[in-house]
Design a protein around this motif. Structure first.
Motif, PDB file in Angstrom:
ATOM      1  N   THR A 173       0.843  -1.190   0.000  1.00 36.50           N
ATOM      2  CA  THR A 173       0.000   0.000   0.000  1.00 36.50           C
ATOM      3  C   THR A 173       0.877   1.238   0.000  1.00 36.50           C
ATOM      4  O   THR A 173       2.036   1.202   0.429  1.00 36.50           O
ATOM      5  CB  THR A 173      -0.916   0.041   1.236  1.00 36.50           C
ATOM      6  N   ALA A 174       0.315   2.314  -0.500  1.00 31.31           N
ATOM      7  CA  ALA A 174       1.030   3.597  -0.527  1.00 31.31           C
ATOM      8  C   ALA A 174       0.063   4.704  -0.139  1.00 31.31           C
ATOM      9  O   ALA A 174      -1.144   4.606  -0.368  1.00 31.31           O
ATOM     10  CB  ALA A 174       1.596   3.859  -1.915  1.00 31.31           C
ATOM     11  N   ARG A 175       0.609   5.761   0.418  1.00 35.96           N
ATOM     12  CA  ARG A 175      -0.171   6.945   0.772  1.00 35.96           C
ATOM     13  C   ARG A 175       0.481   8.158   0.121  1.00 35.96           C
ATOM     14  O   ARG A 175       1.681   8.162  -0.142  1.00 35.96           O
ATOM     15  CB  ARG A 175      -0.228   7.131   2.283  1.00 35.96           C
ATOM     16  N   ALA A 176      -0.313   9.170  -0.092  1.00 38.25           N
ATOM     17  CA  ALA A 176       0.209  10.418  -0.654  1.00 38.25           C
ATOM     18  C   ALA A 176       1.188  11.044   0.335  1.00 38.25           C
ATOM     19  O   ALA A 176       1.054  10.858   1.548  1.00 38.25           O
ATOM     20  CB  ALA A 176      -0.942  11.385  -0.944  1.00 38.25           C
ATOM     21  N   PRO A 177       2.166  11.785  -0.166  1.00 29.72           N
ATOM     22  CA  PRO A 177       3.096  12.460   0.749  1.00 29.72           C
ATOM     23  C   PRO A 177       2.328  13.303   1.777  1.00 29.72           C
ATOM     24  O   PRO A 177       1.383  14.006   1.429  1.00 29.72           O
ATOM     25  CB  PRO A 177       3.934  13.344  -0.174  1.00 29.72           C
ATOM     26  N   GLY A 178       2.707  13.189   3.035  1.00 35.83           N
ATOM     27  CA  GLY A 178       2.053  13.938   4.104  1.00 35.83           C
ATOM     28  C   GLY A 178       0.820  13.272   4.673  1.00 35.83           C
ATOM     29  O   GLY A 178       0.270  13.731   5.671  1.00 35.83           O
ATOM     30  N   ASP A 179       0.339  12.188   4.044  1.00 38.38           N
ATOM     31  CA  ASP A 179      -0.841  11.484   4.536  1.00 38.38           C
ATOM     32  C   ASP A 179      -0.394  10.477   5.589  1.00 38.38           C
ATOM     33  O   ASP A 179       0.276   9.501   5.281  1.00 38.38           O
ATOM     34  CB  ASP A 179      -1.540  10.767   3.376  1.00 38.38           C
ATOM     35  N   ASP A 180      -0.774  10.719   6.828  1.00 40.23           N
ATOM     36  CA  ASP A 180      -0.364   9.829   7.919  1.00 40.23           C
ATOM     37  C   ASP A 180      -1.353   8.692   8.156  1.00 40.23           C
ATOM     38  O   ASP A 180      -1.181   7.878   9.066  1.00 40.23           O
ATOM     39  CB  ASP A 180      -0.152  10.614   9.202  1.00 40.23           C
ATOM     40  N   GLY A 181      -2.425   8.632   7.372  1.00 42.49           N
ATOM     41  CA  GLY A 181      -3.405   7.560   7.500  1.00 42.49           C
ATOM     42  C   GLY A 181      -4.482   7.817   8.523  1.00 42.49           C
ATOM     43  O   GLY A 181      -5.319   6.950   8.754  1.00 42.49           O
ATOM     44  N   SER A 182      -4.493   8.981   9.152  1.00 40.08           N
ATOM     45  CA  SER A 182      -5.473   9.256  10.202  1.00 40.08           C
ATOM     46  C   SER A 182      -6.845   9.642   9.650  1.00 40.08           C
ATOM     47  O   SER A 182      -7.829   9.594  10.383  1.00 40.08           O
ATOM     48  CB  SER A 182      -4.960  10.358  11.126  1.00 40.08           C
ATOM     49  N   ASP A 183      -6.934  10.014   8.376  1.00 38.15           N
ATOM     50  CA  ASP A 183      -8.208  10.405   7.774  1.00 38.15           C
ATOM     51  C   ASP A 183      -8.804   9.192   7.052  1.00 38.15           C
ATOM     52  O   ASP A 183      -8.309   8.785   6.006  1.00 38.15           O
ATOM     53  CB  ASP A 183      -7.982  11.555   6.788  1.00 38.15           C
ATOM     54  N   PRO A 184      -9.881   8.592   7.609  1.00 40.29           N
ATOM     55  CA  PRO A 184     -10.452   7.386   6.995  1.00 40.29           C
ATOM     56  C   PRO A 184     -11.057   7.617   5.610  1.00 40.29           C
ATOM     57  O   PRO A 184     -11.288   6.668   4.878  1.00 40.29           O
ATOM     58  CB  PRO A 184     -11.518   6.933   7.999  1.00 40.29           C
ATOM     59  N   SER A 185     -11.297   8.867   5.247  1.00 33.22           N
ATOM     60  CA  SER A 185     -11.846   9.139   3.917  1.00 33.22           C
ATOM     61  C   SER A 185     -10.758   9.087   2.839  1.00 33.22           C
ATOM     62  O   SER A 185     -11.057   9.204   1.661  1.00 33.22           O
ATOM     63  CB  SER A 185     -12.547  10.500   3.892  1.00 33.22           C
ATOM     64  N   ARG A 186      -9.504   8.945   3.264  1.00 33.73           N
ATOM     65  CA  ARG A 186      -8.390   8.859   2.310  1.00 33.73           C
ATOM     66  C   ARG A 186      -7.694   7.503   2.471  1.00 33.73           C
ATOM     67  O   ARG A 186      -6.649   7.397   3.100  1.00 33.73           O
ATOM     68  CB  ARG A 186      -7.399   9.984   2.553  1.00 33.73           C
ATOM     69  N   PRO A 187      -8.292   6.444   1.907  1.00 33.25           N
ATOM     70  CA  PRO A 187      -7.680   5.119   2.055  1.00 33.25           C
ATOM     71  C   PRO A 187      -6.366   5.046   1.268  1.00 33.25           C
ATOM     72  O   PRO A 187      -6.130   5.842   0.360  1.00 33.25           O
ATOM     73  CB  PRO A 187      -8.726   4.175   1.462  1.00 33.25           C
ATOM     74  N   PRO A 188      -5.513   4.107   1.623  1.00 37.34           N
ATOM     75  CA  PRO A 188      -4.255   3.966   0.897  1.00 37.34           C
ATOM     76  C   PRO A 188      -4.494   3.456  -0.523  1.00 37.34           C
ATOM     77  O   PRO A 188      -5.534   2.874  -0.822  1.00 37.34           O
ATOM     78  CB  PRO A 188      -3.479   2.935   1.720  1.00 37.34           C
ATOM     79  N   THR A 189      -3.536   3.686  -1.370  1.00 35.44           N
ATOM     80  CA  THR A 189      -3.564   3.140  -2.725  1.00 35.44           C
ATOM     81  C   THR A 189      -3.017   1.726  -2.671  1.00 35.44           C
ATOM     82  O   THR A 189      -1.989   1.468  -2.037  1.00 35.44           O
ATOM     83  CB  THR A 189      -2.682   3.999  -3.666  1.00 35.44           C
ATOM     84  N   LEU A 190      -3.705   0.797  -3.317  1.00 34.04           N
ATOM     85  CA  LEU A 190      -3.248  -0.590  -3.362  1.00 34.04           C
ATOM     86  C   LEU A 190      -2.198  -0.734  -4.454  1.00 34.04           C
ATOM     87  O   LEU A 190      -2.382  -0.237  -5.569  1.00 34.04           O
ATOM     88  CB  LEU A 190      -4.423  -1.532  -3.637  1.00 34.04           C
ATOM     89  N   LEU A 191      -1.116  -1.413  -4.143  1.00 33.95           N
ATOM     90  CA  LEU A 191      -0.044  -1.670  -5.104  1.00 33.95           C
ATOM     91  C   LEU A 191       0.032  -3.166  -5.363  1.00 33.95           C
ATOM     92  O   LEU A 191       0.151  -3.963  -4.437  1.00 33.95           O
ATOM     93  CB  LEU A 191       1.301  -1.181  -4.554  1.00 33.95           C
ATOM     94  N   PHE A 192      -0.028  -3.544  -6.632  1.00 33.49           N
ATOM     95  CA  PHE A 192       0.105  -4.947  -7.015  1.00 33.49           C
ATOM     96  C   PHE A 192       1.304  -5.066  -7.948  1.00 33.49           C
ATOM     97  O   PHE A 192       1.387  -4.352  -8.942  1.00 33.49           O
ATOM     98  CB  PHE A 192      -1.140  -5.437  -7.758  1.00 33.49           C
ATOM     99  N   GLY A 193       2.210  -5.965  -7.640  1.00 35.40           N
ATOM    100  CA  GLY A 193       3.346  -6.255  -8.507  1.00 35.40           C
ATOM    101  C   GLY A 193       3.155  -7.639  -9.090  1.00 35.40           C
ATOM    102  O   GLY A 193       3.250  -8.649  -8.387  1.00 35.40           O
ATOM    103  N   LEU A 194       2.827  -7.694 -10.389  1.00 35.33           N
ATOM    104  CA  LEU A 194       2.552  -8.974 -11.044  1.00 35.33           C
ATOM    105  C   LEU A 194       3.819  -9.547 -11.670  1.00 35.33           C
ATOM    106  O   LEU A 194       4.708  -8.802 -12.074  1.00 35.33           O
ATOM    107  CB  LEU A 194       1.470  -8.782 -12.110  1.00 35.33           C
ATOM    108  N   PRO A 195       3.899 -10.878 -11.772  1.00 33.86           N
ATOM    109  CA  PRO A 195       5.072 -11.511 -12.372  1.00 33.86           C
ATOM    110  C   PRO A 195       5.256 -11.123 -13.840  1.00 33.86           C
ATOM    111  O   PRO A 195       4.326 -10.639 -14.486  1.00 33.86           O
ATOM    112  CB  PRO A 195       4.765 -13.001 -12.263  1.00 33.86           C
ATOM    113  N   GLY A 196       6.441 -11.393 -14.343  1.00 36.35           N
ATOM    114  CA  GLY A 196       6.758 -11.029 -15.721  1.00 36.35           C
ATOM    115  C   GLY A 196       6.254 -11.988 -16.779  1.00 36.35           C
ATOM    116  O   GLY A 196       5.955 -11.578 -17.894  1.00 36.35           O
TER     117      GLY A 196
END
Length: 175
Positions: free
Chosen positions: A35-58
């Motif tokens: 997961t990733a968050r925007a710079p400065g986003d500490d995760g305390s605001d539930p209306s701003r969920p993290p971005t899901l990151l998926f790394g798929l095989p080659g």
């Protein structure tokens, strides 16, 4: 590929956190999730969920299988689907060919089925769908797109089984 020159792990760590690195499936072991968050986003605001990151095989078949296992259900969940509607339909099947796979990994073997004149899958006396390995001489390698292109389904080979004989019962995920 999770090899020495793979940059996915460092890229994920630069933007977020890695929650999962490698999975016990075949094909598709080199899979990553984080997961990733925007710079400065500490995760305390539930209306701003993290971005899901998926790394798929080659390899293309590995990409397809891990997409079906992990990404497609996540997208469907985010789209409002219920738990019982996240994955492909599952059926009961029986292998027409013996299969082998790596120890300790769940295998997803590309298979094809015989169909009746109306286009429905033929079933045996126990209601199972007989499935044959797709791909012919090309095999089941994670780089063999022809086996995926001709497949009707994925036969699921449990982690505990390194090989299954023809006639073994399997779950079948319809594609």
């Amino acid at each position: 590929s999770v090899g020495p020159y793979d940059v996915v792990r460092s890229a994920f760590e630069a933007f977020g956190t890695i929650e999962l690195w490698r999975v016990a499936v075949q094909p598709g072991k080199p899979f990553a999730f984080g997961t990733a968050r925007a710079p400065g986003d500490d995760g305390s605001d539930p209306s701003r969920p993290p971005t899901l990151l998926f790394g798929l095989p080659g390899n293309p078949v590995s990409t397809f299988v891990t997409f079906e296992l992990f990404v497609r259900p996540a997208i469907r969940r985010l789209g409002g689907h219920r738990d019982d509607d996240l994955f492909r339909p599952v059926d009961r099947g029986v292998l027409l060919d013996p299969v082998t796979k790596s120890h300790g990994r769940r295998g997803f073997v590309r298979v094809r089925v015989e169909r009746d004149p109306a286009g429905s899958p033929v079933r045996d006396g126990q209601g199972r769908v007989p499935v044959a390995l797709a791909g012919g001489a090309g095999g089941q390698g994670s780089h063999v797109l022809s086996a995926l292109a001709t497949a009707d389904a994925l036969a699921v080979i449990p982690e505990a089984d390194d090989e299954l004989p023809a006639g073994a019962a399997v779950d079948v995920w319809w594609l």
